[in-house]
Write an enzyme that holds these catalytic residues in place. Structure first.
Site, PDB file in Angstrom:
ATOM      1  N   HIS A 247      27.866 -10.926  20.623  1.00  0.00           N
ATOM      2  CA  HIS A 247      26.932 -11.963  20.142  1.00  0.00           C
ATOM      3  C   HIS A 247      27.301 -13.411  20.495  1.00  0.00           C
ATOM      4  O   HIS A 247      27.590 -14.224  19.619  1.00  0.00           O
ATOM      5  CB  HIS A 247      26.718 -11.836  18.636  1.00  0.00           C
ATOM      6  CG  HIS A 247      27.955 -11.659  17.778  1.00  0.00           C
ATOM      7  ND1 HIS A 247      29.057 -12.456  17.884  1.00  0.00           N
ATOM      8  CD2 HIS A 247      28.237 -10.768  16.801  1.00  0.00           C
ATOM      9  CE1 HIS A 247      29.964 -12.081  17.008  1.00  0.00           C
ATOM     10  NE2 HIS A 247      29.493 -11.045  16.347  1.00  0.00           N
ATOM     11  N   ASP A 320      23.248  -7.038  16.361  1.00  0.00           N
ATOM     12  CA  ASP A 320      24.135  -7.403  15.239  1.00  0.00           C
ATOM     13  C   ASP A 320      23.398  -7.155  13.918  1.00  0.00           C
ATOM     14  O   ASP A 320      23.528  -7.935  12.963  1.00  0.00           O
ATOM     15  CB  ASP A 320      24.603  -8.867  15.352  1.00  0.00           C
ATOM     16  CG  ASP A 320      25.765  -9.181  14.414  1.00  0.00           C
ATOM     17  OD1 ASP A 320      26.349  -8.237  13.840  1.00  0.00           O
ATOM     18  OD2 ASP A 320      26.075 -10.373  14.249  1.00  0.00           O
ATOM     19  N   GLY A 339      24.429 -12.673   7.972  1.00  0.00           N
ATOM     20  CA  GLY A 339      23.819 -11.541   8.681  1.00  0.00           C
ATOM     21  C   GLY A 339      22.346 -11.355   8.409  1.00  0.00           C
ATOM     22  O   GLY A 339      21.848 -11.714   7.346  1.00  0.00           O
TER      23      GLY A 339
END
Ligand SMILES: [Zn+2]
Length: 439
Positions: A247, A320, A339
């Site tokens: 990422h 992710d 997240g």
């Protein structure tokens, strides 16, 4: 209507023939892109081309839609074992196949962490019973992700680990990283890094910039990512092995990867759809649902990531996928967990790059199929005779609105709620079996 099925709990009959007729078949690896038919036999692709027929096969009319290798998402957090109130292998994989994904790579920051053969065995057995797609996983670089003692990489590779990472945390100790490269070189597996210098991050919660100043919260500077990447590349150059940057979010880190690639070092890099779609001003609109690590960066960084996708410096797109329950996010920005969920939105968000003519369709799909497969030494992500029949049928032009409450994931934390998008998976096939279908 939506239909779901399980590919492995009751596997497909090995003599079963299915003919996918009238499809625009795209194989990103070979560049094949033609209207034709594709025949599967059991869990394999038997043949494909303009004049393929099979009188005894079940027929599926693809109506001219794109038939491509099933998508491979090399970075998901399915929270199993340990936090199954947020996600588990069943709901995570259901959400994945609804997004056209046929293979995922779970990250090892579960509880317990994936640093033992026993936990790997648990994952494999549970996946066979409940998963809608192929479940693969990285193992931890260090025991308990403590960053100190290397896990038994040899045993873990034999147990099925596709690579090693302490994702969620960086490996801060350069000597540990050096030894991880030494082992991985012999095992021919990748070392994947969550690049973040924890001292530079200094408990920041969003990108360091105008938005963090405006909100009066501590920011995470770009150099927090790039200094670790520069260091890792220096170690790689000295030791050898393979390095994968998870990422990427900053221009500086991407520039470092480009220089390493120009030198011929074995480096790959992935980007998440949120980092090339949004910038840090999204935090002002979505609050904690736009908080992830690495954070959304400046518009300048976002443009650099788009350039990286276009030039080919960025090899893969991965989500992710990081599900969290409401109580983890319903907090002040500084305290909420990092997240967002992503497997159901990867394809439509990425297709924007095709609709905006930034990438051709085969080039875009390569980043979610064959390129991703190579990073983890996986034989999927291709359409060829004898290859695994993992496929996705894509309606490129269907316009729809993302509604996070309708996600199949247990969690709904997404900054993309209400986003208008174009294109979606309408059928997902794993091991020859339709596991998701919109009819
Ligand atoms: Zn990470």
């Amino acid at each position: 209507m939506l239909k779901f099925d399980l590919p492995y709990a009751l596997a497909i009959d090995s003599n079963k023939k299915i003919l996918y007729k009238n499809a625009r078949i795209i194989d990103p690896e070979s560049g094949y892109d033609k209207i034709g038919n594709l025949l599967t036999l059991g869990d394999k692709i038997a043949d494909f081309g303009e004049n393929i027929s099979a009188p005894d096969a079940e027929i599926i009319d693809c109506k001219g839609h794109v038939l491509a290798p099933g998508l491979i998402d090399i970075q998901v957090h399915f929270r199993d074992p340990g936090q199954t109130h947020k996600e588990d292998l069943s709901t995570g994989s259901k959400s994945a196949v609804a997004g056209g994904i046929t293979t995922v790579v779970c990250q090892p920051n579960t509880a317990p962490t994936l640093d033992s053969v026993l936990t790997f065995d648990y994952l494999r057995m549970k996946a066979k019973e409940v998963a809608h797609c192929n479940i693969k996983a990285y193992a931890c670089i260090t025991k308990g992700m403590k960053g100190e003692e290397l896990a038994d990489m040899n045993a873990l590779k034999n147990a099925g680990a596709v690579g090693f990472t302490d994702d969620g945390l960086p490996v801060m100790n350069a000597n540990v990283m050096r030894r991880a490269f030494e082992y991985s070189k012999n095992l021919d597996v990748v070392i994947a890094q969550h690049a973040e210098d924890l001292n530079l991050t200094n408990k920041g919660c969003i990108n360091e910039g105008k938005v963090s100043l405006e909100l009066g919260v501590r920011g995470i500077p770009n150099i927090s990512e790039s200094v670790i990447v520069e260091r890792d590349i220096a170690i790689l150059e000295a030791i050898g092995g393979r390095y994968h940057l998870l990422h990427v979010s900053t221009k500086e880190a991407l520039d470092a990867v480009k220089r390493a690639k120009d030198k011929g070092l074995n480096v790959t890099v992935e980007v998440s759809p949120h980092h090339f779609t949004l910038n840090d001003t999204q935090v002002l609109k979505s609050g904690t649902n736009a908080k992830m690590n690495p954070p959304l960066r400046s518009e300048q960084d976002r443009i650099a990531l788009i350039e990286g996708l276009k030039s080919g410096v960025i090899d893969a797109i991965a989500t992710d996928h990081a599900p969290h329950d409401i109580s983890s996010k319903d907090k002040p920005l500084e305290e909420a967990t990092f997240g967002i969920v992503g497997v159901e939105t990867m394809l439509p968000l990425s297709l924007a790059l095709y609709h905006q003519k930034i990438l051709t369709l085969p080039d875009l799909l390569a980043k979610m199929t064959c390129n991703a497969a190579k990073i983890i030494n996986f034989d999927g992500g291709v359409i060829k005779k004898g290859a695994r029949a993992d496929l996705v049928l894509i309606d490129l032009n269907s316009e729809w609105v993302i509604e996070s409450q309708k996600f199949h994931s247990k969690s709904k934390n997404s900054p993309f709620d209400g986003f208008k998008v174009k294109g979606r998976a309408i059928r997902t096939v794993v091991a020859g079996k339709t596991v998701f279908e919109i009819s």
